[in-house]
Design an enzyme around this catalytic site. Structure first.
Site, mmCIF file in Angstrom:
data_model
loop_
_atom_site.group_PDB
_atom_site.id
_atom_site.type_symbol
_atom_site.label_atom_id
_atom_site.label_comp_id
_atom_site.label_asym_id
_atom_site.label_seq_id
_atom_site.Cartn_x
_atom_site.Cartn_y
_atom_site.Cartn_z
ATOM 1 N N TYR A 145 0.858 -1.185 0.000
ATOM 2 C CA TYR A 145 0.000 0.000 0.000
ATOM 3 C C TYR A 145 0.890 1.229 0.000
ATOM 4 O O TYR A 145 1.850 1.316 0.759
ATOM 5 C CB TYR A 145 -0.880 -0.004 1.251
ATOM 6 N N ASP A 240 9.378 3.084 -0.108
ATOM 7 C CA ASP A 240 8.308 3.731 0.651
ATOM 8 C C ASP A 240 8.482 3.373 2.127
ATOM 9 O O ASP A 240 8.105 2.291 2.574
ATOM 10 C CB ASP A 240 6.942 3.270 0.118
ATOM 11 N N LYS A 268 3.893 9.248 8.742
ATOM 12 C CA LYS A 268 3.601 8.662 10.056
ATOM 13 C C LYS A 268 4.515 9.209 11.175
ATOM 14 O O LYS A 268 4.277 10.297 11.649
ATOM 15 C CB LYS A 268 3.594 7.137 9.957
#
Ligand SMILES: *Cc1c(COP(=O)(O)O)cnc(C)c1O
Length: 430
Positions: A145, A240, A268
Site C-alpha cells: 500500500y 516507501d 507517520k
C-alpha cells in the site's frame, strides 16, 4: 461486559453525515464485525473511549506514536510553537532544521521536500520519477500500500484489501495501464516485467518491509536484487518508508537492510502525530522538483510550523535515545514469545511475523511471505480473536492485513495483559 453506548450513539449519528461514519476506512470495524469505538483521549500506552473504557493500544495511530500517546516532549514543543501562529505560508527555520535532520538520518536522502501525508509523498515521488526518467510506467507489488493515489490503487494492500477493493473504481484505465504489478519477494517476476517493458519503466516502488498485508519481511537479498535491476535498467528505486522510516531504525529499513533508495517516502512517525509526509533522495533527482526544476509539486500548508515542531521533537528524541530500537524489539519479542507459547499450549499452529516493533499473528499455518499467502488467512478467526482482545482491553488493528505497532510506552504490566488476553482470545476460537 464493557458498555459501548456512547460510541454506538456517535457511530449512528456519524453515518448520517460521514461516508461509513469514519474519515478513513481502516477505522471501521467492518472486517471484524461490530462498530468502531470513538476515542476521547489517549496517554502513553492507553486509549480511552467516550464510554470511559481503557485500552492498551497496539495501533498507535497506525504508527506515528512510537513513544506512546501524548508524549510530553512532543506536546511541549507544539505548545511552544502555537503562539507564533499556526501557519505562515512562507518559509520558517523549523523547515530547515527538519530537512537537515532527515538528511542526516537517511544517507540516501540529500534533499527533501515536506508534504502533508504519506499519500502526497508517494504521489509526488512517482511524478518526480516519471519526470526525471522521461518514462511512464511503474512497478508495484501485490499487497503493498502506498496511499490512495490513483496509480497505487492497483492490487493495493491495507484498507483496500480489508474492504475487498484492491482495485478501486474511479481509477481510469489509462492510469491503471501504467502500473505494472508483481508478487512480493519474487525477483524473477520483476525481471520478466522489466524485460517486457524495456526502457519504459520509470520506477519500482515498494514497502521494504510490508506492513499493509500484515507484517511481511523481504527475503534475504531481495532489496539488493531490486537495487541491481534498477541500476542496470536506469529505473529509480522508490523505497516507501512511510511505515518503516524511524520505526525499524532511525535510518529506516534502508539502515537495517543496507540498501539505498533513489527516492525515499516518509510519513507517520515523522510528524509525531501531526499530518506530515516527506519525499527525498539524490540531489540530482530532487533538483528536478519545482521551483528548482520542472516537476511541479506544491502545498499551502506544507512545512507547517506546528507540524514541524511536533516532528522535530519526536525525531530528535528518537535520535538521542541510543537504546530505543533495542528496547522496542525486546518488548515486541516478548509479546511474540508469549503468543507463541499460548498457541503451543492450545495446540494451535498459526504463523507470526515480526521485525523490530512490527508484528502480525496470521491465522494460517503456512509461512507468509507475500500477498497470496497472506490472503490464505482465516478472516473469521481473526475477527473473533480481535473482538475478544477488545473485550479484554487490548485494541488491535481491526484487520488481519495490518501490522501491530508496539510503542515504547508499553511496560511489563501491559505486555502481560496482551499475552494473557491473547490466551483467552485464542482459547475462545474453538
Ligand atoms: C500509511 C502509508 C501510506 C499512506 O500514508 P497516509 O499518511 O495515510 O496518506 C503510504 N505508504 C505506506 C507504506 C503506508 O504505510
Amino acid at each position: 461486559m464493557i458498555t459501548k453506548d456512547k460510541s454506538q450513539a456517535l457511530f449512528e449519528e456519524a453515518q448520517n453525515y460521514i461516508p461509513g461514519g469514519v474519515n478513513s476506512p481502516v477505522r471501521a470495524f467492518k472486517a471484524v464485525g461490530g462498530n468502531p469505538l470513538f476515542i476521547k483521549s489517549a496517554k502513553g500506552a492507553y486509549m480511552y473511549d467516550v464510554d470511559g473504557n481503557a485500552y492498551v493500544d497496539l495501533i498507535n495511530s497506525w504508527g506515528p506514536m512510537i513513544f506512546g500517546h501524548a508524549d510530553d516532549a512532543v506536546l511541549e514543543a507544539v505548545q511552544k510553537a502555537i503562539p507564533a501562529s499556526l501557519s505562515f505560508g512562507a518559509p520558517g527555520a523549523s523547515e530547515v532544521e527538519i530537512a537537515a535532520l532527515i538528511t542526516d538520518l537517511f544517507p540516501s536522502i540529500e534533499k527533501v521536500r515536506m508534504v502533508n501525508s504519506g499519500t502526497e509523498a508517494t504521489m509526488s515521488a512517482i511524478r518526480l520519477a516519471r519526470g526525471y526518467t522521461g518514462r511512464e510506467k511503474m512497478i508495484k507489488f501485490e499487497g503493498c500500500y502506498h496511499g490512495h493515489g490513483d496509480s497505487f490503487l492497483i492490487a493495493a494492500g491495507s484498507g483496500a484489501i480489508t474492504m475487498g477493493e484492491p482495485n478501486s473504481p474511479g481509477v481510469t484505465v489509462g492510469t491503471a495501464k501504467d502500473t505494472l504489478t508483481a508478487p512480493y519477494n519474487n525477483l524473477e517476476a520483476v525481471k520478466t516485467l522489466v524485460a517486457a517493458n524495456k526502457n519504459e519503466v520509470a520506477a519500482i516502488i515498494l514497502e521494504p518491509v510490508a506492513g499493509n498485508m500484515g507484517c511481511v519481511l523481504p527475503h534475504e537479498g531481495y532489496l539488493q536484487g531490486l537495487r541491481e535491476i534498477c541500476d542496470q535498467e536506469g529505473i529509480l528505486l522508490i523505497v516507501d518508508e512511510v511505515m518503516t522510516g524511524f520505526r525499524l531504525a532511525a535510518g529506516g529499513a534502508q539502515e537495517v537492510f543496507d540498501v539505498r533508495a533513489d527516492i525515499t517516502t516518509l510519513g507517520k512517525i515523522i510528524g509525531g502525530g501531526m499530518p506530515v509526509g516527506a519525499y527525498g533522495g539524490k540531489r540530482e533527482i530532487m533538483d528536478y522538483v519545482s521551483p528548482q526544476g520542472p516537476v511541479y509539486q506544491a502545498g499551502t500548508l506544507s512545512g507547517n510550523p506546528i507540524s514541524m515542531a511536533a516532528g522535530l521533537a519526536q525525531l530528535n528524541k528518537l535520535k538521542a535515545d541510543k537504546d530505543l530500537y533495542n528496547r522496542l524489539a525486546e518488548k515486541t519479542e516478548r509479546i511474540e514469545a508469549g503468543i507463541k507459547k499460548n498457541l503451543k499450549e492450545l495446540g494451535l499452529n498459526y504463523t507470526t511475523n515480526r521485525i523490530g516493533s512490527m508484528f502480525t499473528l496470521f491465522f494460517t499455518d503456512q509461512h507468509v511471505t507475500n500477498f497470496e499467502e497472506a490472503k490464505a488467512c482465516d478472516l473469521t478467526l481473526f475477527g473473533k480473536f480481535f473482538n475478544t482482545m477488545l473485550e479484554e482491553g487490548v485494541y488491535l488493528p481491526p484487520s488481519q492485513f495490518e501490522s501491530w505497532f508496539i510503542s515504547d510506552a508499553l511496560g511489563d504490566k501491559e505486555i502481560d495483559q496482551i499475552i494473557s488476553a491473547s490466551y483467552k482470545a485464542l482459547k475462545n476460537l474453538s
